[in-house]
Write an enzyme that holds these catalytic residues in place. Structure first.
Site, PDB file in Angstrom:
ATOM      1  N   LYS A 161       0.842  -1.200   0.000  1.00 60.53           N
ATOM      2  CA  LYS A 161       0.000   0.000   0.000  1.00 60.53           C
ATOM      3  C   LYS A 161       0.877   1.251   0.000  1.00 60.53           C
ATOM      4  O   LYS A 161       1.897   1.309   0.690  1.00 60.53           O
ATOM      5  CB  LYS A 161      -0.899  -0.012   1.234  1.00 60.53           C
ATOM      6  CG  LYS A 161      -1.879   1.147   1.327  1.00 60.53           C
ATOM      7  CD  LYS A 161      -2.714   1.043   2.593  1.00 60.53           C
ATOM      8  CE  LYS A 161      -3.749   2.152   2.680  1.00 60.53           C
ATOM      9  NZ  LYS A 161      -4.562   2.068   3.917  1.00 60.53           N
ATOM     10  N   SER A 236      -9.362   1.820   3.217  1.00 63.23           N
ATOM     11  CA  SER A 236      -8.577   2.570   2.249  1.00 63.23           C
ATOM     12  C   SER A 236      -7.473   1.749   1.575  1.00 63.23           C
ATOM     13  O   SER A 236      -6.812   2.240   0.670  1.00 63.23           O
ATOM     14  CB  SER A 236      -7.941   3.789   2.929  1.00 63.23           C
ATOM     15  OG  SER A 236      -7.012   3.380   3.930  1.00 63.23           O
ATOM     16  N   GLY A 257      -6.610   1.886   9.833  1.00 62.99           N
ATOM     17  CA  GLY A 257      -6.889   2.835  10.905  1.00 62.99           C
ATOM     18  C   GLY A 257      -8.301   2.730  11.425  1.00 62.99           C
ATOM     19  O   GLY A 257      -8.587   3.146  12.547  1.00 62.99           O
ATOM     20  N   GLY A 259     -10.556  -0.071   9.871  1.00 62.29           N
ATOM     21  CA  GLY A 259     -11.107  -1.155   9.065  1.00 62.29           C
ATOM     22  C   GLY A 259     -10.510  -1.203   7.678  1.00 62.29           C
ATOM     23  O   GLY A 259     -10.968  -1.962   6.817  1.00 62.29           O
ATOM     24  N   SER A 260      -9.467  -0.412   7.433  1.00 58.62           N
ATOM     25  CA  SER A 260      -8.954  -0.223   6.079  1.00 58.62           C
ATOM     26  C   SER A 260      -8.278  -1.429   5.466  1.00 58.62           C
ATOM     27  O   SER A 260      -7.975  -1.429   4.275  1.00 58.62           O
ATOM     28  CB  SER A 260      -7.980   0.961   6.055  1.00 58.62           C
ATOM     29  OG  SER A 260      -8.664   2.162   6.291  1.00 58.62           O
TER      30      SER A 260
END
Length: 560
Positions: A161, A236, A257, A259-260
């Site tokens: 990521k 995200s 942060g 559920g990302s």
């Protein structure tokens, strides 16, 4: 205490209406008129008047209590083959001479280019450095040919990521103004994967600064769901989950942060693990939301997530939060769940779309047939916990971005500007109140976990929403959809407890549904054991958009 779900009534904004609303919020005169009703509708007013006696918990520091009794043995690989390639598939292909890391790298580069020529494009990756990828692949191929492979991950493609530093890429965090220079050093978790021989194939797309759980990024494009390109990928860690689901890589690194990791994993039908706060080093990760931030793996299967977790987790002198953890361990899995008590808070569990609830219930019933026991539990103050979490993460994100506001305010996307404007209209004392609520929330969850092995919920309250073309490229403000997406996931960030999303099935449109499990601090081994059992039950389907990185002649393909 009765479960209270108070829906937030707010208009759905996009395009001109979104831009107009944001400008009003950013103007001190009009914001003074709008802010009081907005803050009230978000539940902050009730939080200010709630009776909270607890002292604040400004940061999470879990002791070794409940650290598990596992061994250092990873679960065995499932006998049944999955319809998407796994780390074991790559390792076997390399060992048997059916493929090489160099060949996989070439196929990967071709597939990423093809995925972005779709209509609409997948947009899972924002950067893939061809020269660097092939250099890694050649070195891995040479190790395999010499019989000196570094382990199961050697030569296996893994994505990262774009919230974590990785040479030789810049770290943009989904923005148009950060990442002007390439990283000089890998984030700790990235370096550990590199040391294990993983083929690091590029940086994945994400929601700008990770501030919302969708894959709509106005600067790098919208990440589409491989099961249906007209639908959201979640966020995200959008690109990481989409890349794994689409077969571009069997594993990826995400950051979570609120559920990302678990939300996009659920929407995209893969596995997402958020470890205990402090289990994985945050060194080299963008400092966005210090007290709720977690790094973790997204894998094609639970076994893949476990392999990546084993490679990345552990103490790191560069991150003091990691130094108090017990050793990483795993529990042996013998195909049964005898002695496992699954806690279900029925009213909370049922607060999701009917198909989501029914699918998750079927998987829980299947776990019971393997020996697990269902225990009805109650967790108080969940609505208050949700509001306090929102205040916490938005305040910390606003603080982290404050140094860029003067020069780059207008470089942020409109949805990011909206969220930052909302938090600017709260009070400093609101953040302190939220940390007092955190103390209560942690006590409530640990009290429930004293009675059970794990808490079980749906991963999200809905399946991947359809992407409205009128909301592109800027995104949209849909408070109700955001809250439904994050309903079950955010509490694990606020409390720092380990949690995982594992595929539970599909809705009537073929979109994936995820089941979430939450355990005590440091019990990732137990979490993976239960999730591993679920992964052997659910019949998985291959996404409509899928790219195979291995030769089709591999033994066992006829079973796919």
């Amino acid at each position: 205490m009765e479960y209270v779900h108070e829906p937030i009534r707010a208009p759905r904004l996009h395009g001109r209406t979104l831009r107009a609303f944001v400008r009003l919020l950013e103007n001190p005169l009009t914001a003074a008129l709008l802010a009081p009703s907005l803050i009230h509708s978000l539940g902050v007013s009730k939080l200010r008047t709630a009776a909270i006696d607890e002292a604040p918990t400004p940061s999470l520091s879990h002791d070794h209590r409940g650290s598990g009794t596992g061994t250092d043995v990873l679960p065995v690989t499932p006998v049944r083959r999955h319809p998407i390639r796994t780390i074991r598939d790559y390792a076997d292909a390399f060992t048997q001479g059916l493929a090489t890391p160099e060949g996989v790298a070439e196929r990967f580069l071709h597939a990423v280019a093809a995925s972005d020529q779709n209509l609409p494009p997948l947009r899972a990756f924002i950067a893939c450095n061809r020269e660097d990828i092939l250099l890694q692949a050649r070195a891995s191929t040479a190790r395999h040919r010499a019989g000196k492979a570094l382990g199961l991950l050697d030569g296996v493609p893994v994505a990262v990521k774009d919230e974590l530093d990785m040479k030789p890429y810049p770290t943009t965090v989904g923005t148009r103004f950060l990442g002007n220079v390439v990283a000089r050093q890998d984030a700790t978790v990235v370096q550990r994967l590199r040391d294990a021989g993983a083929l690091l194939v590029g940086k994945t797309n994400m929601h700008e600064i990770g501030i919302l759980p969708s894959g709509i990024n106005p600067h790098f494009g919208t990440v589409r769901n491989p099961y249906n390109l007209a639908h959201n990928s979640g966020g995200s860690s959008s690109g990481s989950a989409a890349a794994v689901a689409a077969g571009l890589c069997p594993g990826a690194v995400g950051a979570d942060g609120g559920g990302s990791i678990r939300i996009p994993a659920s929407f995209c039908g893969v596995v997402g693990l958020k470890p205990t706060y402090g289990r994985m080093s945050e060194f080299g990760a963008a400092p966005l939301c210090w007290s709720v931030a977690h790094v973790g793996p997204i894998g094609a299967t639970v076994h893949d997530a476990a392999l990546l977790y084993a490679a990345m987790a552990g103490r790191d002198a560069a991150d003091p939060n990691t130094l108090g953890q017990p050793p990483v361990s795993f529990e042996r899995y013998d195909g049964a769940l005898r002695g496992i008590r699954l806690g279900v808070y029925r009213d909370w569990f049922n607060d999701a779309d009917a198909e989501v609830v029914a699918t998750c219930e079927r998987l829980v019933e299947a776990l019971v047939r393997l020996g697990a026991e269902i225990v009805e539990i109650v967790i108080p103050d969940l609505n208050m916990t949700s509001v306090a979490f929102g205040l916490t993460i938005l305040t910390e994100m606003a603080a982290s971005m404050s140094i860029h506001e003067a020069e780059h305010h207008c470089d942020f996307g409109w949805t990011t500007r909206e969220m930052l404007a909302i938090v600017r209209n709260t009070r400093p004392s609101d953040y302190v109140i939220a940390q007092r609520v955190r103390t209560r929330a942690l006590r409530n969850f640990l009290s429930a976990l004293d009675k059970v092995s794990a808490i079980v919920t749906p991963a999200t309250a809905l399946t991947a929403p359809r992407i409205e073309e009128r909301s592109l490229p800027d995104g949209e403000s849909d408070v109700d959809q955001t809250m439904r997406t994050m309903r079950f996931a955010a509490v694990a960030n606020f409390t720092g407890l380990p949690a995982i999303s594992v595929p539970a099935g599909y809705d009537s449109r073929g979109l994936p549904i995820g089941l979430q499990l939450i355990c005590r601090p440091w019990e990732e081994g137990l979490l993976l054991r239960i999730a591993y059992a679920a992964d052997t039950i659910v019949q998985r389907s291959r996404p409509a958009t899928y790219y195979d990185m291995l030769p089709e002649s591999r033994a066992g393909d006829e079973e796919r």
